[in-house]
Write a protein that holds these residues in place. Structure first.
Motif, mmCIF file in Angstrom:
data_model
loop_
_atom_site.group_PDB
_atom_site.id
_atom_site.type_symbol
_atom_site.label_atom_id
_atom_site.label_comp_id
_atom_site.label_asym_id
_atom_site.label_seq_id
_atom_site.Cartn_x
_atom_site.Cartn_y
_atom_site.Cartn_z
ATOM 1 N N GLU A 1 -16.033 1.142 -4.694
ATOM 2 C CA GLU A 1 -15.845 -0.136 -5.384
ATOM 3 C C GLU A 1 -16.441 -0.172 -6.786
ATOM 4 O O GLU A 1 -15.928 -0.855 -7.663
ATOM 5 C CB GLU A 1 -16.458 -1.261 -4.550
ATOM 6 C CG GLU A 1 -15.774 -1.463 -3.206
ATOM 7 C CD GLU A 1 -16.486 -2.472 -2.347
ATOM 8 O OE1 GLU A 1 -16.069 -3.647 -2.363
ATOM 9 O OE2 GLU A 1 -17.463 -2.102 -1.659
ATOM 10 N N ARG B 1 0.483 -3.857 0.251
ATOM 11 C CA ARG B 1 -0.618 -3.880 1.210
ATOM 12 C C ARG B 1 -0.283 -2.884 2.321
ATOM 13 O O ARG B 1 0.798 -2.923 2.896
ATOM 14 C CB ARG B 1 -0.823 -5.277 1.785
ATOM 15 C CG ARG B 1 -1.916 -5.363 2.855
ATOM 16 C CD ARG B 1 -2.333 -6.804 3.067
ATOM 17 N NE ARG B 1 -2.974 -7.310 1.849
ATOM 18 C CZ ARG B 1 -2.984 -8.599 1.510
ATOM 19 N NH1 ARG B 1 -2.377 -9.488 2.273
ATOM 20 N NH2 ARG B 1 -3.587 -8.983 0.390
ATOM 21 N N TRP C 1 -4.798 1.305 -8.432
ATOM 22 C CA TRP C 1 -6.072 0.800 -7.929
ATOM 23 C C TRP C 1 -5.945 0.540 -6.439
ATOM 24 O O TRP C 1 -4.968 -0.042 -5.971
ATOM 25 C CB TRP C 1 -6.445 -0.484 -8.648
ATOM 26 C CG TRP C 1 -7.737 -1.089 -8.174
ATOM 27 C CD1 TRP C 1 -9.004 -0.738 -8.530
ATOM 28 C CD2 TRP C 1 -7.865 -2.159 -7.227
ATOM 29 N NE1 TRP C 1 -9.928 -1.520 -7.880
ATOM 30 C CE2 TRP C 1 -9.264 -2.401 -7.063
ATOM 31 C CE3 TRP C 1 -6.962 -2.937 -6.507
ATOM 32 C CZ2 TRP C 1 -9.759 -3.381 -6.219
ATOM 33 C CZ3 TRP C 1 -7.446 -3.913 -5.646
ATOM 34 C CH2 TRP C 1 -8.827 -4.134 -5.516
ATOM 35 N N SER D 1 -7.953 -1.046 -3.111
ATOM 36 C CA SER D 1 -9.077 -1.837 -2.622
ATOM 37 C C SER D 1 -9.724 -1.138 -1.432
ATOM 38 O O SER D 1 -9.132 -0.235 -0.823
ATOM 39 C CB SER D 1 -8.607 -3.231 -2.199
ATOM 40 O OG SER D 1 -7.836 -3.132 -1.005
ATOM 41 N N THR D 2 -10.921 -1.579 -1.086
ATOM 42 C CA THR D 2 -11.592 -1.043 0.092
ATOM 43 C C THR D 2 -11.972 -2.187 1.018
ATOM 44 O O THR D 2 -12.457 -3.226 0.570
ATOM 45 C CB THR D 2 -12.868 -0.263 -0.290
ATOM 46 O OG1 THR D 2 -13.731 -1.129 -1.042
ATOM 47 C CG2 THR D 2 -12.527 0.951 -1.122
ATOM 48 N N ARG D 3 -11.710 -2.012 2.301
ATOM 49 C CA ARG D 3 -12.101 -2.990 3.311
ATOM 50 C C ARG D 3 -12.782 -2.257 4.459
ATOM 51 O O ARG D 3 -12.569 -1.068 4.679
ATOM 52 C CB ARG D 3 -10.883 -3.749 3.840
ATOM 53 C CG ARG D 3 -10.177 -4.605 2.799
ATOM 54 C CD ARG D 3 -9.212 -5.575 3.455
ATOM 55 N NE ARG D 3 -8.366 -6.234 2.482
ATOM 56 C CZ ARG D 3 -7.466 -7.165 2.801
ATOM 57 N NH1 ARG D 3 -7.316 -7.542 4.054
ATOM 58 N NH2 ARG D 3 -6.711 -7.721 1.864
ATOM 59 N N ALA E 1 -5.651 -1.732 3.043
ATOM 60 C CA ALA E 1 -5.882 -1.425 1.637
ATOM 61 C C ALA E 1 -4.791 -2.070 0.792
ATOM 62 O O ALA E 1 -3.603 -2.013 1.139
ATOM 63 C CB ALA E 1 -5.887 0.091 1.404
ATOM 64 N N ASP E 2 -5.199 -2.699 -0.309
ATOM 65 C CA ASP E 2 -4.247 -3.220 -1.288
ATOM 66 C C ASP E 2 -4.085 -2.201 -2.406
ATOM 67 O O ASP E 2 -5.080 -1.719 -2.962
ATOM 68 C CB ASP E 2 -4.739 -4.547 -1.860
ATOM 69 C CG ASP E 2 -4.667 -5.673 -0.852
ATOM 70 O OD1 ASP E 2 -3.746 -5.644 -0.008
ATOM 71 O OD2 ASP E 2 -5.524 -6.570 -0.891
#
Length: 273
Positions: free
Chosen positions: A69, A194, A220, A222-224, A237-238
């Protein structure tokens, strides 16, 4: 054989903690990181096995190819090298750092990054020239810019031990980890895609992390937090491209890495859910 390195601070991160030196000045780059190439050897195929070595001052860290992140992604560019057709990097399993509610991925103390260098002409030296851009962090974060130049002879017989040790620290393959299935459900969003990832494999360890990478590093991701229920590990992940619009995605180009307790699993591609 000669190796030339220059490293310079390009800029500080926008959010900088108080300076760590007693003078109140930022640390000198040469006091934070030292970068060189371990020249290695030629294998039976005529490929040259070498390694980029990054040594860090106490407490400092640098980042994996997918830094998380708040990390700074590394850039390794060998354009301008002589007798070099291709380069393959063999990343050792990184550590997962959690601080201030953010997750980053990288290395402390030292990173030995093995490289398989494929010469255009087998049996001839490789003139390895390139630029290395990476981020290092402690209380401050600094992008570093290094230039590497080294001649790798065809009969190369440099130090093998640290390179072989780094090669042994690679992630497991999907087969080695006992992967049963990797599925990716893809749906459009207003600014990209997504991806819901489902990985059916034995537990790697506590606090498993799933990293999603695309073939295009400019996208890019995202991280979840990943969730485990029995044999199934899931995450979302987006993916946001520079265009900020939905795009076509080939699931076979996705790279999924599971990390936990100093171990990793490298999964190439996934099927539709």
């Amino acid at each position: 054989m000669k190796s030339v390195l220059s490293a310079a601070v390009m800029a500080f991160a926008a959010m900088v903690s108080p300076a760590i030196s007693g003078s109140g000045m930022p640390p000198a780059p040469e006091d934070v990181v030292k970068i060189d190439v371990l020249p290695g050897w030629r294998d039976a195929q005529g490929h040259h096995i070498a390694a980029l070595r990054i040594r860090l001052a106490e407490g400092w860290k640098t980042y994996w190819r997918a830094p998380g992140e708040a990390g700074i992604p590394p850039s390794l560019n060998w354009q301008g090298s002589g007798n070099l057709a291709a380069v393959q990097f063999h990343w050792p399993v990184p550590e997962v750092f959690r601080s201030g509610g953010m997750q980053t991925i990288g290395y402390v103390h030292e990173l030995v990054l093995p490289m398989t260098l494929v010469p255009k002409t087998v049996g001839k030296p490789i003139a390895l020239t390139g630029k290395v851009n990476l981020g290092v962090c402690l209380d401050v974060c600094m992008p570093m810019d290094a230039t590497i130049s080294i001649n790798l002879p065809a009969q190369g017989s440099g130090t093998k031990a640290p390179i072989k040790q780094a090669l042994r620290q690679r992630p497991d393959t999907a087969q080695e980890a006992g992967l049963r299935r990797a599925e990716c459900k893809v749906e459009p969003t207003k600014d990209g895609l997504r991806v819901t990832v489902g990985i059916d494999m034995p537990r790697l360890g506590p606090n498993e992390v799933v990293v999603v990478e695309t073939a295009d590093p400019s996208v890019w991701v995202s991280t979840r937090q990943a969730k485990r229920q029995g044999g199934a590990l899931t995450t979302v992940a987006d993916l946001v491209p520079s265009s900020g619009k939905p795009f076509l995605l080939n699931r076979s180009d996705l790279r999924l890495t599971v990390l936990s307790s100093g171990r990793g699993v490298d999964i190439r591609g996934c099927t539709g859910g």
